[in-house]
Design a protein around this motif. Sequence first.
Motif, PDB file in Angstrom:
ATOM      1  N   TYR A   1       0.840  -1.197   0.000  1.00 28.80           N
ATOM      2  CA  TYR A   1       0.000   0.000   0.000  1.00 28.80           C
ATOM      3  C   TYR A   1       0.879   1.252   0.000  1.00 28.80           C
ATOM      4  O   TYR A   1       2.054   1.221   0.377  1.00 28.80           O
ATOM      5  CB  TYR A   1      -0.922   0.001   1.229  1.00 28.80           C
ATOM      6  CG  TYR A   1      -0.171   0.122   2.538  1.00 28.80           C
ATOM      7  CD1 TYR A   1      -0.099   1.336   3.211  1.00 28.80           C
ATOM      8  CD2 TYR A   1       0.500  -0.973   3.072  1.00 28.80           C
ATOM      9  CE1 TYR A   1       0.625   1.453   4.389  1.00 28.80           C
ATOM     10  CE2 TYR A   1       1.227  -0.866   4.250  1.00 28.80           C
ATOM     11  CZ  TYR A   1       1.279   0.351   4.895  1.00 28.80           C
ATOM     12  OH  TYR A   1       2.015   0.467   6.052  1.00 28.80           O
ATOM     13  N   HIS A   2       0.285   2.361  -0.445  1.00 27.45           N
ATOM     14  CA  HIS A   2       0.983   3.645  -0.441  1.00 27.45           C
ATOM     15  C   HIS A   2       1.030   4.174   0.992  1.00 27.45           C
ATOM     16  O   HIS A   2       0.003   4.199   1.684  1.00 27.45           O
ATOM     17  CB  HIS A   2       0.218   4.652  -1.309  1.00 27.45           C
ATOM     18  CG  HIS A   2       0.252   4.340  -2.773  1.00 27.45           C
ATOM     19  ND1 HIS A   2       0.846   5.165  -3.694  1.00 27.45           N
ATOM     20  CD2 HIS A   2      -0.219   3.274  -3.481  1.00 27.45           C
ATOM     21  CE1 HIS A   2       0.729   4.644  -4.905  1.00 27.45           C
ATOM     22  NE2 HIS A   2       0.077   3.487  -4.799  1.00 27.45           N
ATOM     23  N   LEU A   3       2.207   4.596   1.428  1.00 29.12           N
ATOM     24  CA  LEU A   3       2.306   5.212   2.749  1.00 29.12           C
ATOM     25  C   LEU A   3       1.539   6.526   2.717  1.00 29.12           C
ATOM     26  O   LEU A   3       1.625   7.290   1.756  1.00 29.12           O
ATOM     27  CB  LEU A   3       3.774   5.463   3.108  1.00 29.12           C
ATOM     28  CG  LEU A   3       4.677   4.221   3.104  1.00 29.12           C
ATOM     29  CD1 LEU A   3       6.100   4.616   3.482  1.00 29.12           C
ATOM     30  CD2 LEU A   3       4.164   3.148   4.055  1.00 29.12           C
ATOM     31  N   ALA A   4       0.778   6.767   3.766  1.00 27.68           N
ATOM     32  CA  ALA A   4      -0.078   7.950   3.817  1.00 27.68           C
ATOM     33  C   ALA A   4      -0.130   8.471   5.245  1.00 27.68           C
ATOM     34  O   ALA A   4       0.444   7.872   6.156  1.00 27.68           O
ATOM     35  CB  ALA A   4      -1.489   7.598   3.325  1.00 27.68           C
ATOM     36  N   GLU A   5      -0.852   9.575   5.419  1.00 26.20           N
ATOM     37  CA  GLU A   5      -0.921  10.210   6.738  1.00 26.20           C
ATOM     38  C   GLU A   5      -1.501   9.255   7.784  1.00 26.20           C
ATOM     39  O   GLU A   5      -0.995   9.143   8.875  1.00 26.20           O
ATOM     40  CB  GLU A   5      -1.783  11.479   6.630  1.00 26.20           C
ATOM     41  CG  GLU A   5      -1.639  12.442   7.793  1.00 26.20           C
ATOM     42  CD  GLU A   5      -0.188  12.821   8.125  1.00 26.20           C
ATOM     43  OE1 GLU A   5       0.158  12.806   9.334  1.00 26.20           O
ATOM     44  OE2 GLU A   5       0.592  13.108   7.213  1.00 26.20           O
ATOM     45  N   ARG A   6      -2.571   8.536   7.411  1.00 27.36           N
ATOM     46  CA  ARG A   6      -3.170   7.587   8.363  1.00 27.36           C
ATOM     47  C   ARG A   6      -2.545   6.213   8.190  1.00 27.36           C
ATOM     48  O   ARG A   6      -2.331   5.758   7.075  1.00 27.36           O
ATOM     49  CB  ARG A   6      -4.687   7.520   8.146  1.00 27.36           C
ATOM     50  CG  ARG A   6      -5.391   8.781   8.663  1.00 27.36           C
ATOM     51  CD  ARG A   6      -6.894   8.604   8.729  1.00 27.36           C
ATOM     52  NE  ARG A   6      -7.440   8.178   7.457  1.00 27.36           N
ATOM     53  CZ  ARG A   6      -8.310   7.175   7.306  1.00 27.36           C
ATOM     54  NH1 ARG A   6      -8.730   6.485   8.335  1.00 27.36           N
ATOM     55  NH2 ARG A   6      -8.781   6.871   6.120  1.00 27.36           N
TER      56      ARG A   6
END
Length: 199
Positions: free
Chosen positions: A124-129
Motif C-alpha cells: 500500500y501507499h504510505l499515507a498520513e493515516r
Amino acid sequence: MRITLVGSRHFGVTTFNTLRQQGVDIARIVVHDGEDRLAAAARAAGIEVVVQADPKRVVAPEIAPGTDLIVTAHSHARVTAEALAASRLGGIGYHPSLLPRHRGIAAVEWTIKEGDPIAGGTVYHLAERMDAGSIAAQEWVFVKKGETARELWERALAPLGQKLLAGVIDHAKLHGSLPATPQDEQFATKAPSLSERDH
C-alpha cells in the motif's frame, strides 16, 4: 531506481536481499536501532545506515537525496508527509492483511483470533493515516486449521510480501509510477496490539 529502505529485523533483511536481487540502487537504510540485523546487513554490503532520531517517525532529512521510492519493511515508524515528499514516487509498505481489514500492528494475530479462513497481504501507499493509503498490490492465501499467527506469517505472508513488493517495484521501474486503488473505508477494521492475557 534509487530506494531508501526503512525497516528492521528478519523481514527487513529479506526485503533488502530481494531489492538487491532486483538490481535497484539501495541508496540508504533507515533503522530505529543501530544494532538491528538490517543495519548489520547494510553495513556488510557497504550501504549507508541512518538511525532515526525519533524511533516513531521518519523525517525528510533521513531520506537519501535523489530517492525515487521509499520502501518500508517491518517498520512501525510513521513516515512523515515531508519525508514522502522527498521521494519522487512517495513510499510503499507491506501489510500482512487484506487491507482495509485488520489495519494495525497485530494484523496476523487478529486474522487468527477472528477465525478468518482467508488471509492475505497488501502493498500500500504510505499515507498520513496508518495502513490507509491506496492499494498497489494485493493477494490472498488460505489459513490452515490450527495455524498460529507466527506459522501463518512464516509459511505464507512473509514470502507473499516479498513477491508483492518485487512486483510493485518492477512496475515502478517499467512505468515510472505505482498502481493505486483507494481502500474502501466501509470495510476497514482495526488490529490493535493484543495484550499478554489475550495470547
